[in-house]
Design a protein around this motif. Structure first.
Motif, mmCIF file in Angstrom:
data_model
loop_
_atom_site.group_PDB
_atom_site.id
_atom_site.type_symbol
_atom_site.label_atom_id
_atom_site.label_comp_id
_atom_site.label_asym_id
_atom_site.label_seq_id
_atom_site.Cartn_x
_atom_site.Cartn_y
_atom_site.Cartn_z
ATOM 1 N N VAL A 248 1.435 -1.098 -0.412
ATOM 2 C CA VAL A 248 0.270 0.620 0.176
ATOM 3 C C VAL A 248 1.141 1.321 -0.181
ATOM 4 C CG1 VAL A 248 -1.855 1.193 1.694
ATOM 5 C CG2 VAL A 248 -2.277 -1.181 0.976
ATOM 6 N N ASP A 249 0.659 2.104 -1.683
ATOM 7 C CA ASP A 249 1.428 3.468 -1.050
ATOM 8 C C ASP A 249 1.170 4.299 -0.409
ATOM 9 O OD1 ASP A 249 3.854 5.469 -1.773
ATOM 10 O OD2 ASP A 249 2.760 5.108 -4.014
ATOM 11 N N PRO A 250 2.453 4.632 0.753
ATOM 12 C CA PRO A 250 2.008 5.595 1.987
ATOM 13 C C PRO A 250 2.074 6.949 1.290
ATOM 14 C CG PRO A 250 3.628 4.699 1.783
ATOM 15 C CD PRO A 250 3.512 4.274 1.052
ATOM 16 N N PHE A 356 1.707 6.460 12.514
ATOM 17 C CA PHE A 356 0.882 6.864 11.922
ATOM 18 C C PHE A 356 0.427 8.444 11.923
ATOM 19 C CE2 PHE A 356 0.297 2.314 12.974
ATOM 20 C CZ PHE A 356 -1.201 0.923 11.699
ATOM 21 N N VAL A 357 0.292 8.959 10.409
ATOM 22 C CA VAL A 357 -0.319 10.617 10.352
ATOM 23 C C VAL A 357 -1.316 9.815 10.330
ATOM 24 C CG1 VAL A 357 -0.092 11.817 8.620
ATOM 25 C CG2 VAL A 357 1.773 10.197 8.273
ATOM 26 N N GLU A 358 -2.464 10.901 11.213
ATOM 27 C CA GLU A 358 -3.271 11.465 11.543
ATOM 28 C C GLU A 358 -4.380 12.628 11.351
ATOM 29 O OE1 GLU A 358 -4.953 8.553 12.916
ATOM 30 O OE2 GLU A 358 -3.444 7.699 14.776
ATOM 31 N N PRO A 491 6.445 6.315 7.448
ATOM 32 C CA PRO A 491 4.961 6.575 7.906
ATOM 33 C C PRO A 491 3.964 6.231 7.318
ATOM 34 C CG PRO A 491 6.728 7.824 8.371
ATOM 35 C CD PRO A 491 6.883 7.201 7.345
ATOM 36 N N SER A 492 2.942 5.651 7.636
ATOM 37 C CA SER A 492 1.432 4.962 7.548
ATOM 38 C C SER A 492 0.386 5.929 7.465
ATOM 39 C CB SER A 492 1.211 4.349 8.219
ATOM 40 O OG SER A 492 2.817 2.329 8.333
ATOM 41 N N GLN A 493 -0.912 5.582 7.070
ATOM 42 C CA GLN A 493 -1.619 5.982 7.190
ATOM 43 C C GLN A 493 -2.818 6.105 8.005
ATOM 44 O OE1 GLN A 493 -4.230 5.112 2.705
ATOM 45 N NE2 GLN A 493 -2.373 6.238 1.592
#
Length: 819
Positions: A248-250, A356-358, A491-493
């Protein structure tokens, strides 16, 4: 006849005499002041010497001790503890640890609880903000309630032992307390458990890497560039630039991050949480040893500190034996044997942490977005103190974990950015049972019991190797590993749910090996999982040089304890043997001076041994450091220091397969790899000849490469700090079995300070565990006035080891503890 004046005859009090008189009075006064200062200093030293605890005699009236126990220190200061119950033994261990390492214990619990600034002032606030945000101490308090009654009894007895010493001690506190004007509070059971949380973060620091890689992408690097910078081993370019990218492309998350903001977050990361990843372990079964029983060797690699991490002890009570390496502040044996089974650990280097980027709710930035809509942050208020200052810190958490970006920005700044960063980690789970697992590992009587105990070993993930007296052996990569889509490299969604963790990998699916047909188990932080499982375990196993060298030596080793101890001291570098043949052809005909020609001649004949007495490691280290700088400085700029480690696979891949990296983009000329390699050699030789002279054959690696043990207080003192800082001449390099990892760019001695390596070494003989051998850096005591302050250092530096038999070699330092 001339008239004589009073000044000439020595009489009178005229003005001609006053200057000399003043000078004499000044000299006399100065001498008196110096004498007074010397007297005060002498008195101060004598007073500080009273901080050395009494180690012989009797201490009565100890609350929490049920029956008499004894603490004996052998000639090296190794602790021998005997008691009539296991819990009383832990009481005695707490008492002895407080005697030897009180300042170290105080610093550990202060850092873990986010209360460092109360002791050191404003300088401690950045650490406190992050540790309060992570909430490690709250988690430690929750762990206490999860412990079994048996494990909790040990933790509480240990705390009572520490407090027993605090209540009965006399004289000065250790010098660090005196210097800072601080007195320790009573020890609490949660103070013991917070150590495990803190160490877990240090041994699983992938979030530092995520931030660094995100900053690199913001600076203009590509995903393919990151592939090269974190290459695992030399290999041709992969087909397709994004072949190693997560499924999954972040980029949706990455696009929301501002470069300046990432820089500020990186600057806010405390050094005390920086990753410290390495270690060796190997086991031979009875078919490959002289005794017919297994031999296990282990040496954990950590950053060098003063005092050292380890306390060596032998503890005996009815049905209870623990021998090996303890950590001051903790009653459970970390590495060692219990009379039936021996164990050691290495870091798995798996990726068990994600940032995680919120996204914040655009209609209400006090909330954040989830797949199910807008959600409120979990919040709490923490009160921090630094001197007379009191600060209120609002801590926020999302469904993924604490909001670590709040440490360096206000809620208003975060609202303007529209995002926050939250950290997900097994270390931050309230139901972590690792402390219980450590207790149960010590209780195990055989391999099956030991593996069962590892089910509760949650964080950090470690390769736990073991062997028992029945001849069984194995290794388990124990710990919680998140099941995720992608590999957590960036970093992830946080708002879509597509990269959320799906739980933990089952214990049965973790890498493990039991009783192999080969009769040998080896791990040195190399890959323990198949490449197709990268999405679970991450992309950062160490290059296999140490593991390969261990396997090479074991192939014809006799399997004795002595042979295994000798292998722990091995300084042959497979990395050097790989890289030097690549470098030499690139500088053919480019050695203009005698010293450089002599250096190249030495390297051509070199076998890669980085022994302290050899000149070749000086040439190799200086050359590779200069080459690393020249290859990467134009691409990484100020991020090079964060990347810092000279990665073998990266250099080899660039020189063999990626020549575009050899061009220095800061110049108009297009450089090739031969240009860069030759230029770095010239730079290295110039620097080393200035330092060590023109006769290259007389250079010695030990003059350039020395272990440096940093003390949180003494190493920072001007002038006197240099005298108090402890160093040792050492061999080895980053990829040798005897780990000699170093940093560069320091203008002070040594040129290549050895700051990461084996602070503890042990070889366990399962045929007779009394023949097991041990070594540890520095000494049993952290008090510089103690006779045990450097009691292990001579053996450690020389590569010697010693046994910890049933009876100490000296029992005159025997302290009786009574209720």
């Amino acid at each position: 006849m001339a008239k004589t004046t009073p000044a000439e005859t020595g009489g009178g009090t005229g003005p001609e005499r006053r200057p000399g008189s003043r000078r004499r009075r000044f000299v006399v006064a100065a001498v008196l002041v110096l004498l007074a200062l010397n007297v005060l200093a002498a008195g101060g030293v004598l007073w500080l010497r009273t901080s050395v605890p009494t180690v012989a005699g009797t201490v009565d009236g100890l609350a929490g001790l049920t029956k008499p126990a004894s603490v004996t220190r052998d000639s090296r200061g190794v602790l021998y503890i005997t008691a009539e119950s296991p819990e009383d033994a832990s009481f005695a261990l707490g008492f002895a640890h407080a005697q030897d390492r009180l300042w170290q214990m105080e610093m550990t619990r202060r850092i873990g609880s986010g209360r460092l600034a109360e002791v050191v002032g404003e300088a401690g606030l950045p650490v406190d903000r992050m540790l309060r945000t992570l909430g490690l101490y709250r988690l430690a308090e929750a762990n206490l309630d999860r412990l079994s009654p048996a494990a909790r009894a040990h933790v509480e007895a240990y705390a009572a032992g520490v407090n027993g010493y605090l209540d009965t001690r006399s004289g000065a506190l250790p010098p660090e307390f005196v210097l800072l004007g601080h007195s320790p509070e009573p020890w609490r059971p949660a103070d013991t458990l917070v150590w495990g949380r803190l160490m877990s973060l240090q041994l699983a620091g992938n979030w530092f890497g995520e931030i660094l890689r995100a900053r690199m992408l913001k600076a203009g690097l590509t995903r393919a560039d990151l592939d090269i910078l974190w290459a695992e081993r030399p290999q041709p370019p992969r087909a397709g630039a994004d072949a190693a990218s997560p499924a999954v492309d972040p980029d949706g998350a990455f696009a929301l991050l501002d470069a300046g903001r990432l820089d500020r977050i990186a600057a806010a990361l405390p050094e005390v949480l920086a990753p410290r990843l390495a270690s060796n372990v190997w086991i031979l079964d009875g078919s490959r040893t002289p005794t017919g029983k297994p031999v296990l060797a282990g040496d954990p690699h950590l950053g060098f500190t003063d005092p050292g991490l380890w306390s060596l002890a032998r503890i005996e009570a009815p049905g209870y034996r623990r021998v090996g390496a303890f950590v001051p502040g903790v009653p459970f044996l970390l590495l060692g044997h219990n009379g039936r089974i021996a164990w050691s650990m290495t870091t798995t280097t798996s990726d068990t942490q994600d940032l995680f980027v919120e996204k914040l709710d655009p209609d209400d930035p006090g909330r954040y977005l989830t797949p199910d809509g807008s959600a409120a942050f979990a919040t709490r208020t923490e009160t921090l103190r630094a001197g007379d200052r009191t600060l209120e810190l609002t801590v926020r958490a999302t469904r993924h974990g604490p909001v670590v970006s709040d440490v360096m920005e206000s809620a208003a700044d975060a609202a303007a950015a529209g995002t926050v960063l939250a950290l997900a980690s097994p270390v931050l789970m309230a139901d972590d049972d690792t402390a219980e697992a450590l207790f149960r590992m010590g209780e195990a009587t055989g391999a099956d019991d030991f593996v069962a105990a590892l089910r509760g070993f949650h964080a950090p993930q470690q390769n736990v190797a073991f062997a028992d007296v029945d001849g069984r052996l194995g290794i388990v990569s124990a710990g919680r590993v998140p099941v995720r889509v992608g590999d957590g490299f960036l970093p992830s969604q946080g708002w879509t749910g597509t990269q959320d963790w799906r739980g933990w990998l089952p214990f049965e699916a973790l890498p493990k090996l039991r009783d192999p047909a080969s009769g040998a188990i080896v791990n040195a932080n190399n890959r323990v999982w198949p490449s197709e499982q990268d999405r679970f375990f991450g992309r950062e196993p160490d290059a296999p040089y140490r593991a390969d060298r261990i396997a090479e030596r074991l192939a014809d080793a006799d399997g004795s304890v002595e042979a295994m101890a000798a292998l722990q001291r091995d300084t042959r570098s497979g990395y050097a043997r790989d890289l030097v043949p690549v470098l030499l052809p690139l500088v053919a005909g480019r050695a203009p001076d005698k010293a450089t020609r002599a250096a190249l001649t030495l390297l051509r004949l070199w076998d890669g041994d980085m022994a302290a007495g050899r000149p070749e490691p000086v040439i190799f280290a200086a050359w590779t450091a200069a080459l690393h700088e020249r290859l990467l400085a134009d691409d990484l700029g100020g991020l090079l220091r964060g990347y810092h480690r000279i990665r073998a696979a990266t250099l080899l891949r660039i020189l063999l397969h990626e020549p575009g990296w050899c061009d220095d983009r800061r110049t108009a000329t297009i450089e090739n790899c031969a240009d860069i390699v030759a230029g770095s050699l010239s730079e290295a030789m110039a620097a080393m000849t200035r330092r060590f002279g023109e006769d290259v054959a007389k250079w010695r690696w030990g003059d350039a490469h020395q272990a440096v043990f940093e003390h949180r207080i003494w190493s920072r003192l001007p002038v006197i700090g240099g005298f108090l800082q402890r160093r040792a001449v050492t061999g080895g390099g980053d990829y040798t079995v005897s780990r000699g990892s170093w940093t560069w760019g320091d203008s002070e001695r040594p040129v290549f300070p050895h700051n990461h390596g084996a602070s503890y070494r042990a070889v366990y003989d399962l045929a007779d565990l009394e023949r097991s051998r041990f070594a540890a850096a520095l000494g049993a005591s952290g008090n510089l006035f103690s006779p045990y302050f450097g009691s292990w250092q001579g053996d450690w530096t020389a590569g010697r080891s010693f046994t910890i038999p049933a009876d100490p070699d000296d029992d005159t330092a025997r302290l009786s503890l009574r209720p």
